[in-house]
Design a protein around this motif. Sequence first.
Motif, short mmCIF file in Angstrom:
data_model
loop_
_atom_site.label_atom_id
_atom_site.label_comp_id
_atom_site.label_asym_id
_atom_site.label_seq_id
_atom_site.Cartn_x
_atom_site.Cartn_y
_atom_site.Cartn_z
N GLY A 96 9.70 -8.02 -5.81
CA GLY A 96 9.01 -9.08 -6.38
C GLY A 96 7.63 -9.19 -5.94
N GLU A 97 7.39 -8.08 -5.01
CA GLU A 97 5.78 -8.05 -4.28
C GLU A 97 5.21 -6.84 -5.11
N PRO A 98 3.86 -6.76 -4.98
CA PRO A 98 3.12 -5.87 -5.60
C PRO A 98 2.95 -4.67 -4.49
N ILE A 99 3.03 -3.42 -4.88
CA ILE A 99 2.80 -2.14 -4.04
C ILE A 99 1.55 -1.64 -4.59
N GLY A 100 0.58 -1.42 -3.57
CA GLY A 100 -0.71 -0.84 -4.08
C GLY A 100 -0.86 0.56 -3.72
N LYS A 101 -2.09 0.97 -3.80
CA LYS A 101 -2.29 2.40 -3.34
C LYS A 101 -2.21 2.55 -1.78
N PRO A 102 -1.45 3.59 -1.34
CA PRO A 102 -1.57 3.41 0.07
C PRO A 102 -2.80 3.77 0.86
N GLY A 103 -3.66 4.78 0.38
CA GLY A 103 -5.15 4.90 0.91
C GLY A 103 -4.87 5.86 2.32
N THR A 104 -3.93 5.64 2.92
CA THR A 104 -3.70 6.66 4.32
C THR A 104 -2.28 6.94 4.41
N HIS A 105 -2.29 8.07 4.85
CA HIS A 105 -1.09 8.90 5.32
C HIS A 105 -0.12 8.04 5.65
N GLU A 106 -0.46 7.27 6.73
CA GLU A 106 0.56 6.30 7.41
C GLU A 106 1.28 5.32 6.62
N ARG A 107 0.38 4.71 5.93
CA ARG A 107 0.71 3.64 4.70
C ARG A 107 1.58 4.29 3.49
N ALA A 108 1.19 5.58 3.31
CA ALA A 108 2.21 6.22 2.19
C ALA A 108 3.61 6.44 2.88
N VAL A 109 3.54 6.82 4.22
CA VAL A 109 4.95 7.35 4.73
C VAL A 109 5.53 5.76 5.02
N ALA A 110 5.22 4.50 5.28
CA ALA A 110 5.72 3.45 5.04
C ALA A 110 6.07 2.96 3.78
N GLN A 111 5.35 3.24 2.85
CA GLN A 111 5.91 2.87 1.41
C GLN A 111 6.99 3.75 0.94
N LEU A 112 7.13 4.99 1.09
CA LEU A 112 8.23 5.87 0.66
C LEU A 112 9.35 5.62 1.75
N ARG A 113 9.42 5.47 2.86
CA ARG A 113 10.48 5.10 3.54
C ARG A 113 11.08 3.52 3.21
N ARG A 114 10.36 2.72 2.49
CA ARG A 114 10.74 1.43 2.19
C ARG A 114 11.25 1.57 0.75
N MET A 115 10.84 2.41 -0.23
CA MET A 115 11.34 2.42 -1.36
C MET A 115 12.53 3.58 -1.31
N SER A 116 12.79 4.44 -0.57
CA SER A 116 14.10 5.37 -0.21
C SER A 116 15.46 4.76 -0.74
N GLY A 117 15.81 5.37 -1.85
CA GLY A 117 17.17 4.88 -2.27
C GLY A 117 17.19 3.55 -3.00
N ARG A 118 15.95 3.20 -3.56
CA ARG A 118 15.77 2.00 -4.12
C ARG A 118 15.20 2.12 -5.75
N SER A 119 15.00 0.97 -6.47
CA SER A 119 14.30 1.38 -7.72
C SER A 119 13.07 0.52 -7.46
N VAL A 120 12.04 0.83 -8.30
CA VAL A 120 10.63 0.18 -8.27
C VAL A 120 10.19 0.17 -9.67
N VAL A 121 9.77 -0.94 -9.92
CA VAL A 121 9.26 -1.09 -11.46
C VAL A 121 7.79 -1.03 -11.38
N PHE A 122 7.30 0.03 -12.02
CA PHE A 122 5.64 0.12 -12.29
C PHE A 122 5.49 -0.42 -13.60
#
Length: 223
Positions: A96-122
Amino acid sequence: MSRPSSAAHPASGPWPLLVLGSTSRYRRELLERLRLPFVVASPEVDEQPLPGESPAELALRLALAKAEAVAALMAVREPGRDVVVIGSDQVAELDGEPIGKPGTHERAVAQLRRMSGRSVVFHTAVSVVRPDRGLRHTVIVPVQVRFRELGDAEIETYLRLDRPYDCAGSAKCETLGISLLAAIESDDPTALIGLPLIATSRLLREAGVDPLQMLATTGEARP
């Protein structure tokens, strides 16, 4: 100000000036697939969500706001010119929360870890505005993306190779990012990249700009 697309020149004759209200190279490249003459202009829009606004509502509001902002710009730059403006926005949603552009490598890592094994709606929204006719149409195309289980090593390898730091959700499905996914569900295959071309073509026809007719009458319909 606007600038010509790398694919074409502004239309002449009875057709309106087609304007893509976006600085995204992904959207420009997608619109170029239709082989239409168009120019690009940058919308000046505050993209912060409103209190209580859902990701889908945010995408719809911003798509229309971008199209209207560029239409107002073109009214000043090209007074009296009939224009058709395309605006688009994409917001990814998880829990239910928006996921934005990561902008940095560290934020991208955190996003992909959070989305691992899950469904995301774009949520990809597109708006077509033709001020001279009072036309304003906006639609949203949801895309459900299921990520497979991702390990830290492959997340790191992917990010170093593809560097998707300007992409919501930290993955480019049109390139190596497809290897991170288990499934994509959508009625409009280009929506995930940033511009749903099936919906865009329909809205253009509703605004009086049929892509095939335009190409035939401007001499662009060639092999």
